[in-house]
Scaffold this active site. Structure first.
Site, PDB file in Angstrom:
ATOM      1  N   SER A  92    -129.543 -74.335  -7.620  1.00 29.71           N
ATOM      2  CA  SER A  92    -129.946 -75.265  -8.686  1.00 29.71           C
ATOM      3  C   SER A  92    -130.176 -74.421  -9.929  1.00 29.71           C
ATOM      4  O   SER A  92    -130.355 -73.202  -9.829  1.00 29.71           O
ATOM      5  CB  SER A  92    -131.257 -75.949  -8.271  1.00 29.71           C
ATOM      6  OG  SER A  92    -131.836 -76.642  -9.352  1.00 29.71           O
TER       7      SER A  92
ATOM      8  N   TYR B   3    -139.985 -76.544  -4.436  1.00 30.01           N
ATOM      9  CA  TYR B   3    -138.531 -76.695  -4.633  1.00 30.01           C
ATOM     10  C   TYR B   3    -137.966 -75.475  -5.368  1.00 30.01           C
ATOM     11  O   TYR B   3    -136.942 -74.904  -4.964  1.00 30.01           O
ATOM     12  CB  TYR B   3    -138.258 -77.980  -5.423  1.00 30.01           C
ATOM     13  CG  TYR B   3    -136.789 -78.279  -5.639  1.00 30.01           C
ATOM     14  CD1 TYR B   3    -136.010 -78.840  -4.634  1.00 30.01           C
ATOM     15  CD2 TYR B   3    -136.168 -78.008  -6.867  1.00 30.01           C
ATOM     16  CE1 TYR B   3    -134.662 -79.132  -4.838  1.00 30.01           C
ATOM     17  CE2 TYR B   3    -134.827 -78.292  -7.078  1.00 30.01           C
ATOM     18  CZ  TYR B   3    -134.070 -78.852  -6.056  1.00 30.01           C
ATOM     19  OH  TYR B   3    -132.736 -79.127  -6.255  1.00 30.01           O
TER      20      TYR B   3
HETATM   21  P1  NAD Z   1    -128.702 -86.478  -2.172  1.00 30.34           P
HETATM   22  O1  NAD Z   1    -130.070 -86.859  -1.722  1.00 30.34           O
HETATM   23  O2  NAD Z   1    -127.792 -87.508  -2.730  1.00 30.34           O
HETATM   24  O3  NAD Z   1    -127.908 -85.735  -0.995  1.00 30.34           O
HETATM   25  C1  NAD Z   1    -128.508 -84.841  -0.111  1.00 30.34           C
HETATM   26  C2  NAD Z   1    -127.982 -85.122   1.284  1.00 30.34           C
HETATM   27  O4  NAD Z   1    -128.557 -84.158   2.186  1.00 30.34           O
HETATM   28  C3  NAD Z   1    -128.400 -86.515   1.777  1.00 30.34           C
HETATM   29  O5  NAD Z   1    -127.279 -87.209   2.256  1.00 30.34           O
HETATM   30  C4  NAD Z   1    -129.391 -86.206   2.872  1.00 30.34           C
HETATM   31  O6  NAD Z   1    -129.417 -87.167   3.926  1.00 30.34           O
HETATM   32  C5  NAD Z   1    -128.920 -84.846   3.364  1.00 30.34           C
HETATM   33  N1  NAD Z   1    -129.956 -84.112   4.075  1.00 30.34           N
HETATM   34  C6  NAD Z   1    -131.281 -84.052   3.783  1.00 30.34           C
HETATM   35  N2  NAD Z   1    -131.915 -83.292   4.689  1.00 30.34           N
HETATM   36  C7  NAD Z   1    -130.981 -82.881   5.566  1.00 30.34           C
HETATM   37  C8  NAD Z   1    -131.026 -82.074   6.736  1.00 30.34           C
HETATM   38  N3  NAD Z   1    -132.191 -81.584   7.190  1.00 30.34           N
HETATM   39  N4  NAD Z   1    -129.870 -81.821   7.402  1.00 30.34           N
HETATM   40  C9  NAD Z   1    -128.707 -82.345   6.946  1.00 30.34           C
HETATM   41  N5  NAD Z   1    -128.606 -83.118   5.871  1.00 30.34           N
HETATM   42  C10 NAD Z   1    -129.738 -83.385   5.193  1.00 30.34           C
HETATM   43  O7  NAD Z   1    -128.960 -85.316  -3.228  1.00 30.34           O
HETATM   44  P2  NAD Z   1    -127.998 -84.407  -4.126  1.00 30.34           P
HETATM   45  O8  NAD Z   1    -128.518 -84.499  -5.491  1.00 30.34           O
HETATM   46  O9  NAD Z   1    -126.559 -84.666  -3.842  1.00 30.34           O
HETATM   47  O10 NAD Z   1    -128.415 -82.964  -3.579  1.00 30.34           O
HETATM   48  C11 NAD Z   1    -127.530 -82.102  -2.891  1.00 30.34           C
HETATM   49  C12 NAD Z   1    -127.979 -80.690  -3.140  1.00 30.34           C
HETATM   50  O11 NAD Z   1    -127.859 -80.426  -4.555  1.00 30.34           O
HETATM   51  C13 NAD Z   1    -129.427 -80.375  -2.788  1.00 30.34           C
HETATM   52  O12 NAD Z   1    -129.503 -79.102  -2.180  1.00 30.34           O
HETATM   53  C14 NAD Z   1    -130.130 -80.375  -4.126  1.00 30.34           C
HETATM   54  O13 NAD Z   1    -131.284 -79.585  -4.114  1.00 30.34           O
HETATM   55  C15 NAD Z   1    -129.030 -79.787  -5.010  1.00 30.34           C
HETATM   56  N6  NAD Z   1    -129.198 -80.049  -6.441  1.00 30.34           N
HETATM   57  C16 NAD Z   1    -129.177 -81.324  -6.920  1.00 30.34           C
HETATM   58  C17 NAD Z   1    -129.317 -81.535  -8.283  1.00 30.34           C
HETATM   59  C18 NAD Z   1    -129.307 -82.921  -8.889  1.00 30.34           C
HETATM   60  O14 NAD Z   1    -129.612 -83.041 -10.083  1.00 30.34           O
HETATM   61  N7  NAD Z   1    -128.952 -83.958  -8.157  1.00 30.34           N
HETATM   62  C19 NAD Z   1    -129.490 -80.444  -9.148  1.00 30.34           C
HETATM   63  C20 NAD Z   1    -129.519 -79.154  -8.619  1.00 30.34           C
HETATM   64  C21 NAD Z   1    -129.357 -78.983  -7.251  1.00 30.34           C
END
Ligand code: NAD
Length: 251
Positions: A142, A155
């Site tokens: 991130s 986080y």
């Molecule tokens: P999201 O919630 O849409 O997707 C995350 C997915 O991970 C979900 O489908 C969830 O069910 C799954 N998940 C959660 N815990 C799990 C586990 N223990 N085992 C397997 N799967 C699991 O969120 P997103 O925004 O797509 O996030 C994806 C990644 O991107 C994360 O690591 C998040 O920290 C990172 N991220 C997101 C953003 C943002 O702005 N959305 C920014 C920086 C980083």
């Protein structure tokens, strides 16, 4: 196609960035294995991938469970015979509040998924990649793995841990044909970001106004960078963070 005949694994593929990347891997020619803890949404992703004509396998699997991660990698090998690319993406965020109000339960939960889970995924992916003498891994950190934001210390700690694991692993396997990089997304329009924004009492437009480009990002904008980092076009890149953030971390 850039990943023709490759086998690619994605964790957390039931929504958001993971779903977009699983679909983009398929469109780039890869056979896709993806996991999530949510079955219904996982099957929806599988249907979206198959609609494009690509092959895929959905495995219900929790990245914080060593047995689940070992089985996930084994199923990928049993189904498609190898593992060329992996996107370790599954992640969570929890309560927004200052550190002294954060609970140890939330700290442990975030670290168990975002850091421990990612460590476990790399451990078993790399064991397979070592037998092949090749592989490319991308870890989802991130911008919070590069800089801090107030109110989300567990986080931020977990995403900095992802950077440490990425850099160390890149050095461990640099001579063995395995490249390991990270992506560092800024605010991206997903369910996770919608929940965070709601807790902070702000909208996607408010978040966009904090970004030099004036908007938040889309999941496909991360997916395309992941495919590039997994491809031969990135063959001399390892151990690097790639901020995909509309300029957020520049100033
Ligand atoms: P999201 O919630 O849409 O997707 C995350 C997915 O991970 C979900 O489908 C969830 O069910 C799954 N998940 C959660 N815990 C799990 C586990 N223990 N085992 C397997 N799967 C699991 O969120 P997103 O925004 O797509 O996030 C994806 C990644 O991107 C994360 O690591 C998040 O920290 C990172 N991220 C997101 C953003 C943002 O702005 N959305 C920014 C920086 C980083």
């Amino acid at each position: 196609m850039i990943l023709q005949d490759k086998v690619a694994l994605v964790t957390g593929g039931a929504s958001g960035i993971g779903r977009a990347t699983a679909i983009t891997f398929g469109a780039a020619g890869a056979k896709v294995v993806f996991s999530d803890i949510r079955s219904v949404e996982g099957e929806e992703t599988a249907n979206l991938i198959r609609e494009t004509g690509a092959e895929c396998l959905f495995v219900k699997s929790d990245v914080s469970s060593e047995a689940d991660v070992r089985e996930l990698v084994q199923k990928a090998i049993a189904t498609y015979g190898k593992l060329d690319c992996a996107f370790n993406n599954a992640g969570i965020d929890l309560a927004v509040k200052p550190l002294h109000e954060q609970s140890i339960e939330d700290f442990d939960k975030i670290m168990s998924v975002n850091a421990r889970g990612l460590f476990l995924c790399m451990k078993y992916e790399i064991q397979q990649m070592l037998t092949q003498g090749s592989g490319a891994i991308v870890n989802n950190s991130s911008t919070n793995g590069l800089v801090a934001l107030p109110g989300i210390s567990p986080y931020v700690a977990s995403k900095h841990a992802v950077m440490g694991l990425t850099r160390c692993a890149a050095l461990d396997y640099a001579k063995q044909g395995i490249r390991i990089n990270a992506v560092n997304p800024g605010p991206i329009a997903t369910d996770l970001m919608a929940r965070s924004a709601e807790q902070m009492g702000i909208t996607f437009d408010d978040l966009g106004s904090m970004v030099p480009m004036g908007r938040i990002g889309q999941a496909t904008e991360i997916a395309q960078a992941v495919v590039f980092l997994c491809s031969d076009a990135a063959r001399y890149i390892t151990g690097q963070p790639l901020a995909i953030d509309g300029g957020y971390t520049v100033s």
